[in-house]
Design an enzyme around this catalytic site. Structure first.
Site, PDB file in Angstrom:
ATOM      1  N   HIS A 121      -1.217 -13.297  -3.223  1.00 46.58           N
ATOM      2  CA  HIS A 121      -0.260 -13.882  -2.280  1.00 46.58           C
ATOM      3  C   HIS A 121      -0.510 -15.364  -2.047  1.00 46.58           C
ATOM      4  O   HIS A 121       0.411 -16.115  -1.748  1.00 46.58           O
ATOM      5  CB  HIS A 121      -0.210 -13.066  -0.997  1.00 46.58           C
ATOM      6  CG  HIS A 121       0.556 -11.797  -1.215  1.00 46.58           C
ATOM      7  ND1 HIS A 121      -0.062 -10.617  -1.542  1.00 46.58           N
ATOM      8  CD2 HIS A 121       1.884 -11.576  -1.259  1.00 46.58           C
ATOM      9  CE1 HIS A 121       0.876  -9.705  -1.739  1.00 46.58           C
ATOM     10  NE2 HIS A 121       2.055 -10.248  -1.568  1.00 46.58           N
TER      11      HIS A 121
ATOM     12  N   GLU B 144       7.968  -0.377  -6.127  1.00 46.36           N
ATOM     13  CA  GLU B 144       6.748  -1.120  -6.494  1.00 46.36           C
ATOM     14  C   GLU B 144       5.546  -0.206  -6.674  1.00 46.36           C
ATOM     15  O   GLU B 144       4.431  -0.671  -6.881  1.00 46.36           O
ATOM     16  CB  GLU B 144       6.470  -2.246  -5.501  1.00 46.36           C
ATOM     17  CG  GLU B 144       6.514  -1.877  -4.042  1.00 46.36           C
ATOM     18  CD  GLU B 144       6.353  -3.099  -3.135  1.00 46.36           C
ATOM     19  OE1 GLU B 144       6.039  -4.193  -3.613  1.00 46.36           O
ATOM     20  OE2 GLU B 144       6.525  -2.926  -1.915  1.00 46.36           O
TER      21      GLU B 144
ATOM     22  N   ASP C  88       3.605  -5.717  -7.532  1.00 44.10           N
ATOM     23  CA  ASP C  88       2.839  -4.512  -7.218  1.00 44.10           C
ATOM     24  C   ASP C  88       3.047  -3.421  -8.255  1.00 44.10           C
ATOM     25  O   ASP C  88       2.132  -2.644  -8.540  1.00 44.10           O
ATOM     26  CB  ASP C  88       3.211  -3.988  -5.827  1.00 44.10           C
ATOM     27  CG  ASP C  88       2.467  -4.750  -4.747  1.00 44.10           C
ATOM     28  OD1 ASP C  88       1.253  -4.953  -4.912  1.00 44.10           O
ATOM     29  OD2 ASP C  88       3.095  -5.165  -3.758  1.00 44.10           O
TER      30      ASP C  88
ATOM     31  N   CYS D 150      12.549  -8.812  -7.415  1.00 44.02           N
ATOM     32  CA  CYS D 150      12.121  -9.882  -6.502  1.00 44.02           C
ATOM     33  C   CYS D 150      10.647 -10.223  -6.699  1.00 44.02           C
ATOM     34  O   CYS D 150      10.098 -11.036  -5.970  1.00 44.02           O
ATOM     35  CB  CYS D 150      12.409  -9.515  -5.057  1.00 44.02           C
ATOM     36  SG  CYS D 150      11.486  -8.090  -4.477  1.00 44.02           S
TER      37      CYS D 150
HETATM   38  C1  PEP Z   1       6.197  -7.429  -5.355  1.00 53.05           C
HETATM   39  O1  PEP Z   1       5.272  -6.637  -5.172  1.00 53.05           O
HETATM   40  O2  PEP Z   1       6.667  -7.684  -6.472  1.00 53.05           O
HETATM   41  C2  PEP Z   1       6.808  -8.135  -4.203  1.00 53.05           C
HETATM   42  C3  PEP Z   1       7.874  -8.878  -4.350  1.00 53.05           C
HETATM   43  O3  PEP Z   1       6.189  -8.032  -2.993  1.00 53.05           O
HETATM   44  P1  PEP Z   1       4.836  -8.813  -2.621  1.00 53.05           P
HETATM   45  O4  PEP Z   1       4.552  -9.789  -3.706  1.00 53.05           O
HETATM   46  O5  PEP Z   1       5.062  -9.476  -1.308  1.00 53.05           O
HETATM   47  O6  PEP Z   1       3.837  -7.707  -2.553  1.00 53.05           O
HETATM   48 MG    MG Z   2       4.850  -5.942  -3.193  1.00 54.75          MG
END
Ligand code: PEP
Ligand code: MG
Length: 587
Positions: free
Chosen positions: A211, A454, A478, A525
C-alpha cells in the site's frame, strides 16, 4: 563516491534531490516541517520529554537505594547511570537542536534523525561494550518520544511548514527538491507526505503492490521500494537520483551521470505533454469499443486530480485512509458523510465508487500499532471481516455512504468477501442502514452495490456473487497475493508476484466472462488496470472498465486508442492457454 542501489520500480519517473532520512521508530512518530516561530516551542517539547525521563530514572535510583545492594543488582545501577549520561549527551542534544533550528523538523522527527546519526557511529565502534550501548540509546530515545506524546504537537502539513520556513532554510535554495529515504513508511505516514514537497521516495522494504507503493504511485512521483539497505547507505543531504522506471537509486552522482538523468527527466516531461493532448479524446478502440477509464483515490481531495486527468468517474475510493493515523478515534458518521459528500461533489455528477473500509494487513490504522498479535495479518481480521466484527461501526459507515449518495451517483463496493454468510450479513446491514435513515427522515440516495473479487474463493463462486451484487470489481493486487500465496508487501518474494501466472489469468478471465454473460458490469481496480503492458490483454479478455491512479489514465488511454479488440480477443485466448504466458507491449 557514486554508487547505486537496486530495488523495485513502483512509481515511474526520475527524481533528483537531496536525501531526507526518516528513521524508523517503534513509537508512532509524525514528520512535518514547523514554522520558524515554533522552533523554541519544539525544542522545549524535547526538553520536557527528556526531563520527564530523567525524573523517572532518578525515582528509580532512589527506589534502588532503598532496596539495598542485595535486591538491587549493581548492573541495574550502572545501566541507569548510562541512560542518564546518554540523555545529557552533548552530541545528541546539540544534534536535535540542529535539526529543529536549521531544518525546521518537528521535535519527534529531529529526535529520531539524530538517533539514527549517532546510532551509525555506535555501529562503527571497535569496542563491543560501546557498540552495545546503541540499544540503550534507542531505548531512552523511545522513552523520550513516549513522554512527548502527551504534549500536543500542533501538526502542520509538510508543505505549509516548508513554505513558511523557506526564507530561513539552510539548503542552497528553497527549490532544492527533497527525496525521502526510509526503512519503511506506513500508508498513514504517506498520507502526511502526500501534501508535501518530496520529489521521490525510497524504502528498504515493500513489494510492488504494497500500500505504500500504491500511495506513492497515486502521488505521481518516482519511487523505489524493496531497496533493502538504502536507509543505511544513504546519508542525510546526499544527492540522490531515483529512477522510478528502472528501480535504481544513484547516490552522489558524478556530473556526467547527473547530466544524463537530467536529460532523461526532460524527455519524460515531453512524453507527458504529448499524452496531455489525449485529455479530451474519448477512450474508444480502433474497432469502436467504448472503454471506461476511472480513477482510484485515497482522499476526497484527490477528486480534482481525477477530473483533471480525464477520469469518467471514481472506480475505487479507498475509504480506509480516513480511518488511519487517528490513534483509535474513528471518524463518526457526520465526518464520514462530509468526506464522501466532498468526493461525490468533487466529481461533478460522475459516479463515485466508495469502498467500505479495508483496514488490516499492510494497512494498519496507526503506523506502528499492530492490531492484535497475529502471525498472518493478510489472512486475518481485514476489510469486511473487520467491519462485520463491529456491526455498529460498519452501520455508521453504511449510513454515511447512503447519505452522501443524495448528492450524486454513488456505488458501494465491499472488499474481501469470500463466504455466503458474509454476503448475507453485508446485504442485511445495508438494508438496515437504509431503513434507519428512512425512519429518521434523513435524506439518502440510491446506491449500486458491488463486490470485490480478490480472494480466489470468490472468483470460483461468481454465480453466487452475481445473485447478490449489481457489479463486480477485480482487486488483482490481492487476487494475485492470495492465489499465489505471495505476500504483496514482502520484497523477498516479489519476483514470484506474477500477474501473468496462468492461474491468475484464468480467474480474471472467468470473472470478466461471467459478468459479461449475465450483462453485469465488471471492472479491474487493482494495479494491473494502470499497467500499460496489461491493457491489450485485458481488452482482449473482454474488459471495458479500468480503474487506476489518475496519473496513469492518459497512458492507458493511448493503448486503448491503438487497440483493435477484434484482433486482441483470439490473441488473448492463446495467452490464456499458455503454460508460461508472456506479452510484449505491442503484441
Ligand atoms: C486490490 O486488492 O487489487 C485492490 C484494489 O485493493 P487494495 O489494493 O486496496 O487491497
Ligand atoms: Mg485489495
Amino acid at each position: 563516491m557514486t554508487f547505486s542501489i537496486h530495488g523495485l520500480a513502483v512509481a515511474r519517473g526520475i527524481a533528483i534531490g537531496r536525501a531526507v532520512l526518516v528513521a524508523s521508530s517503534r513509537v508512532d512518530v509524525a514528520h512535518y516541517f514547523i514554522q520558524p516561530d515554533q522552533v523554541e516551542h519544539e525544542i522545549d517539547r524535547v526538553r520536557r520529554g527528556r526531563d520527564a525521563v530523567v525524573d523517572e530514572i532518578h525515582r528509580l535510583q532512589q527506589t534502588i537505594t532503598q532496596l539495598g545492594p542485595k535486591d538491587a543488582p549493581h548492573e541495574l545501577r550502572a545501566l541507569l547511570d548510562v541512560h542518564l549520561m546518554l540523555l545529557q549527551d552533548e552530541e545528541m542534544v546539540g544534534g536535535v537542536k540542529h535539526w529543529i533550528r536549521d531544518r525546521f523538523y518537528n521535535a519527534e522527527w529531529a529526535l529520531t534523525t539524530q538517533l539514527e546519526m549517532v546510532a551509525r557511529q555506535f555501529d562503527e565502534m571497535e569496542d563491543e561494550y560501546l557498540r552495545e550501548r546503541k540499544a540503550d540509546l534507542e531505548q531512552i530515545t523511545e522513552k523520550v518520544l513516549r513522554a512527548m506524546q502527551g504534549q500536543s504537537p500542533s501538526v502542520l502539513p509538510v508543505s505549509a511548514g516548508r513554505k513558511a520556513a523557506s526564507a530561513e532554510l539552510q539548503l542552497e535554495d528553497t527549490d532544492t527538491p527533497l527525496v525521502l529515504i526510509a526503512h519503511e513508511i506506513s500508508p498513514s505516514d504517506m498520507l502526511q507526505f502526500k501534501q508535501g514537497l518530496f520529489a521521490g521516495f525510497v524504502t528498504d522494504v515493500g513489494g510492488k503492490t504494497s500500500h505504500t507503493a500504491i500511495v506513492a504511485r497515486s502521488m505521481d512521483i518516482p519511487a523505489v521500494v524493496g531497496a533493502r539497505t538504502a536507509s543505511q547507505l544513504v546519508r542525510q543531504d546526499d544527492w540522490v537520483i531515483i529512477d522510478g522506471n528502472a528501480g535504481v537509486v544513484i547516490v552522489d552522482p558524478s556530473p556526467i551521470i547527473l547530466a544524463e538523468y537530467q536529460y532523461k527527466q526532460r524527455q519524460l516531461e515531453l512524453e507527458r505533454s504529448r499524452l496531455a493532448r489525449l485529455l479530451d479524446t474519448p477512450a474508444v478502440t480502433l474497432d469502436g469499443e467504448k472503454v471506461e477509464l476511472l480513477a482510484n483515490i485515497e482522499m476526497p481531495e484527490d477528486a480534482p486530480a481525477a477530473m483533471k486527468a480525464g477520469a469518467v468517474g471514481v472506480g475505487l475510493f479507498r475509504s480506509e485512509f480516513l480511518f488511519m493515523g487517528r490513534h483509535g478515534h474513528l471518524p463518526d458518521e457526520e465526518e464520514q458523510y462530509q468526506a464522501y459528500r466532498r468526493a461525490v461533489e468533487g466529481m461533478c455528477g460522475l459516479p463515485v465508487t466508495i469502498r467500505t473500509v479495508d483496514i488490516g494487513a499492510d494497512k494498519p490504522m496507526d503506523s506502528t500499532v499492530i492490531e492484535g498479535n497475529h502471525l498472518n495479518p493478510a489472512l486475518g481480521l481485514r476489510a469486511i471481516r473487520w467491519s462485520l466484527a463491529d456491526p455498529s461501526m460498519f452501520l455508521t459507515q453504511l449510513r454515511a455512504i447512503l447519505r452522501a449518495a443524495a448528492h450524486g451517483p454513488v456505488k458501494m463496493l465491499i472488499p474481501m468477501l469470500a463466504h455466503l454468510s458474509e454476503i448475507r450479513q453485508t446485504v442485511a446491514l445495508v438494508e438496515q442502514a437504509r431503513g434507519e435513515l428512512q425512519r429518521e427522515g434523513r435524506e439518502q440516495g440510491p446506491v449500486v452495490l458491488g463486490a470485490m473479487i480478490e480472494i480466489p474463493a470468490a472468483a470460483l463462486m461468481l454465480k453466487t456473487f452475481l445473485r447478490y451484487f449489481d457489479y463486480l470489481s477485480l482487486g488483482t493486487n490481492d487476487l494475485i497475493q492470495y492465489t499465489l500465496a505471495i505476500d504483496r508487501a514482502d520484497e523477498s518474494v516479489a519476483h514470484l508476484y506474477d500477474p501473468l501466472h496462468p492461474a491468475v489469468l484464468r480467474l480474471v478471465s472467468d470473472t470478466i466472462a461471467e459478468c459479461r454473460a449475465q450483462g453485469k458490469e465488471v471492472s479491474v481496480c487493482g494495479e494491473m488496470a494502470g499497467d500499460v503492458a496489461m491493457t491489450r490483454l485485458l481488452l482482449g479478455l473482454g474488459l471495458r472498465s479500468f480503474s487506476m491512479h489518475p496519473a496513469q489514465i492518459l497512458a492507458v488511454k493511448q493503448e486503448v486508442l491503438r487497440a483493435d479488440t477484434g484482433r486482441l480477443g483470439p490473441w488473448a485466448r492463446t495467452v490464456l492457454e499458455s503454460d508460461e504466458p508472456s506479452i510484449t507491449i505491442n503484441s
